[in-house]
Scaffold this motif. Structure first.
Motif, short mmCIF file in Angstrom:
data_model
loop_
_atom_site.label_atom_id
_atom_site.label_comp_id
_atom_site.label_asym_id
_atom_site.label_seq_id
_atom_site.Cartn_x
_atom_site.Cartn_y
_atom_site.Cartn_z
N HIS A 115 0.84 -1.21 0.00
CA HIS A 115 0.00 0.00 0.00
C HIS A 115 0.87 1.25 0.00
O HIS A 115 0.63 2.20 -0.75
N SER A 136 -6.45 1.65 6.04
CA SER A 136 -7.12 0.53 5.37
C SER A 136 -8.16 -0.07 6.31
O SER A 136 -8.51 0.53 7.32
N GLY A 137 -8.62 -1.26 5.97
CA GLY A 137 -9.62 -1.92 6.81
C GLY A 137 -9.00 -2.48 8.09
O GLY A 137 -9.68 -2.65 9.09
N GLY A 163 -10.94 2.23 8.35
CA GLY A 163 -11.80 1.49 7.42
C GLY A 163 -12.79 0.61 8.17
O GLY A 163 -13.96 0.47 7.78
N PRO A 178 -18.94 -3.70 1.07
CA PRO A 178 -18.05 -3.07 2.03
C PRO A 178 -18.55 -1.67 2.39
O PRO A 178 -19.04 -0.93 1.54
N ALA A 184 -19.65 6.65 2.24
CA ALA A 184 -19.22 7.82 1.47
C ALA A 184 -20.32 8.24 0.49
O ALA A 184 -20.64 9.44 0.37
N GLY A 271 -4.00 3.03 1.01
CA GLY A 271 -4.93 2.12 1.69
C GLY A 271 -6.36 2.46 1.29
O GLY A 271 -6.63 3.57 0.81
N VAL A 273 -9.15 3.48 2.57
CA VAL A 273 -9.85 4.72 2.95
C VAL A 273 -9.30 5.94 2.19
O VAL A 273 -9.98 6.95 2.06
N ALA A 275 -9.15 6.19 -0.78
CA ALA A 275 -10.01 6.39 -1.97
C ALA A 275 -11.12 7.37 -1.66
O ALA A 275 -11.80 7.86 -2.56
N THR A 303 -7.31 0.61 -2.82
CA THR A 303 -7.74 -0.65 -2.22
C THR A 303 -6.80 -1.76 -2.70
O THR A 303 -5.90 -1.52 -3.51
N ASP A 304 -7.00 -2.97 -2.18
CA ASP A 304 -6.07 -4.06 -2.46
C ASP A 304 -5.94 -4.34 -3.96
O ASP A 304 -6.93 -4.34 -4.69
#
Ligand code: KG4
Ligand code: ZN
Length: 343
Positions: A115, A136-137, A163, A178, A184, A271, A273, A275, A303-304
Motif C-alpha cells: 500500500h 485501510s480496513g 476502514g 463493504p 461515502a 490504503g 480509505v 479512496a 484498495t487491495d
C-alpha cells in the motif's frame, strides 16, 4: 526486471506484471464482494476457496495482456502478510510453486508496504523522505519513511482502524458491505452540520488514533433516532456525513502534526480509505494552505491490488532480496517496522 505480483490477503484476488523499465504492464483484479455480501463481511474460508479458483485464470490473463512468456518473468512477489491466514496461504503456495516450476526467484511482501509504495505507480511519484498515512480496513498508521524499507511508526490506531469504523457504521445504518464506499455515497446527500460528532484524540498530544468512541457516539445517535422513529433516509445521510467529517478531520489534523514533528514536507496517502473523496479533497486543501505536497494512488490502487505487490517485489528483488527456501510460511501478523531496509 519483470515481476509477477500476487495479492490474496483478504477478499480481493489481484495479479499484475510490473517491469522495472517499462512500468506497469498489466493488472487484473477480482473482487469477492458478491460472495460475501450476504454475510455482511468477509468469510475467511470462502475467501480462501475463491482465491484458489481465480489465481490461475487471472495469472494467464495478465501474462497475455503484458505480452509476457514464462521466460520473461524474473521473479514472483506475493503478499506474505498481514492478512487472513488461509487467504495468504493460497497466494504463497501458488507463488512458491510457480517460482519453483519456472526456476525464478520469489519474494514475500508486507501488504502494508505494498500500500505504502502504491503511489509510486503514478506518473508523478514522490521520493523519500516522506510521511505516509496508511488507512485501510485493518490498519491506521502514520509512518515516517526515510527510505524504502526504513519505516518508523509515528502513531497508529489504539482500537479500530479507520476502514473498520466505516464498515461498522455502515452496518449500523444497514448499508451493504463493504461499508466505506457505501457510507461515502450516502454522505453525499447529508446536510452539513446537522450532527456534530467528536474528533477523537485531537486534543491530546501524540499521533495515535482511536475510533471506538466515535463509533459508540454514532451507535447511540442511530439508536435514539430509531427509537423515536425518525431514522429516515435523510437522517441516515446526515449521520453518515457527520461521521465521515469527524474521521476526515481527525486524519487531516494528525497528518499535519506528523509533518510538523518530522519537519518533512511530503505526505503520501494510501490504503482503502484513501479512496475517500472527502479525505482527498481536505488533504489537498490543507496541502495548498500549509505548503506541503500530497500524493495518492489512483482510486483503484488505494484498495487491495496486485500492482502494488508487483512493484514492491520488483524493488526488493532488485536489491537482491528473495525467499531462501520454497516454504510457503505466511505472517498473518507482521509489524511494518520490523522490515529489512533497502538502501
Ligand atoms: O486497503 P483495503 O482494500 O484492504 C485492507 O488492507 O484492509 O481497505 C479496505 C477498507 C474497507 O474498510 C473499506 O470500507 C474502506 O477501505 N474503503 C473506504 C472507501 N473505499 C474503501 N472507506 C471510506 N471511503 C471510501 N471511499
Ligand atoms: Zn489492503
Amino acid at each position: 526486471m519483470r515481476v509477477l505480483g500476487i495479492e490474496t490477503s483478504c477478499d480481493e484476488t489481484g495479479v499484475a506484471v510490473y517491469d522495472s523499465v517499462a512500468g506497469l504492464l498489466s493488472h487484473a483484479l477480482y473482487s469477492q464482494v458478491d460472495l460475501h455480501v450476504d454475510f455482511g463481511g468477509v468469510v475467511p474460508e470462502l475467501a480462501s476457496r475463491d482465491h484458489v479458483r481465480k489465481l490461475l485464470p487471472l495469472t494467464r490473463q495478465v501474462l497475455q495482456e503484458s505480452g509476457s512468456q514464462q521466460s520473461d518473468i524474473d521473479g514472483i512477489a506475493f503478499t506474505q502478510g498481514p492478512g487472513l491466514a488461509g487467504a495468504l496461504l493460497v497466494g504463497a503456495g501458488f507463488a512458491q510453486a510457480l517460482s519453483y516450476a519456472w526456476g525464478c526467484r520469489s519474494v514475500g511482501i508486507h501488504h502494508m508496504e505494498g500500500h505504502l509504495l502504491a503511489p509510486m505507480l503514478e506518473p508523478e511519484a514522490p521520493e523519500p523522505p516522506f510521511v505516509a498515512l496508511l488507512v485501510s480496513g485493518g490498519h491506521t498508521q502514520l509512518v515516517e519513511v526515510k527510505a524504502v524499507g526504513d519505516y518508523k511508526i509515528l502513531g497508529e490506531s489504539l482500537d479500530d482502524a479507520a476502514g473498520e469504523a466505516f464498515d461498522k457504521v455502515a452496518k449500523m445504518l444497514e448499508l451493504p458491505y463493504p461499508g466505506g464506499p457505501a457510507v461515502a455515497a450516502l454522505s453525499a446527500s447529508g446536510t452539513p452540520g446537522r450532527y456534530e460528532f467528536p474528533r477523537p484524540m485531537v486534543n491530546r498530544p501524540g499521533l495515535d488514533f482511536s475510533f471506538s468512541g466515535l463509533k459508540t457516539y454514532v451507535l447511540n445517535t442511530v439508536q435514539e433516532r430509531r427509537a423515536d422513529g425518525t431514522l429516515d433516509q435523510q437522517a441516515a445521510a446526515d449521520i453518515a456525513l457527520a461521521f465521515q467529517t469527524a474521521v476526515v478531520e481527525t486524519l487531516v489534523i494528525k497528518c499535519t502534526r506528523a509533518l510538523a514533528a518530522t519537519k518533512l514536507d511530503t505526505l503520501l496517502l494510501s490504503g482503502g480509505v484513501s479512496a475517500n473523496k472527502a479525505l482527498r479533497e481536505k488533504i489537498t486543501q490543507r496541502a495548498r494552505k500549509d505548503g506541503f505536497r500530497a500524493f495518492y494512488p489512483r482510486p483503484e490502487f488505494c484498495t487491495d491490488n496486485g500492482a502494488m505487490i508487483a512493484y514492491a517485489g520488483c524493488v526488493r528483488l532488485q536489491q537482491g532480496q528473495q525467499q531462501t527456501d520454497r516454504s510457503f510460511a505466511v505472517r498473518p501478523r507482521w509489524s511494518l517496522s520490523s522490515l529489512e531496509g533497502i538502501h
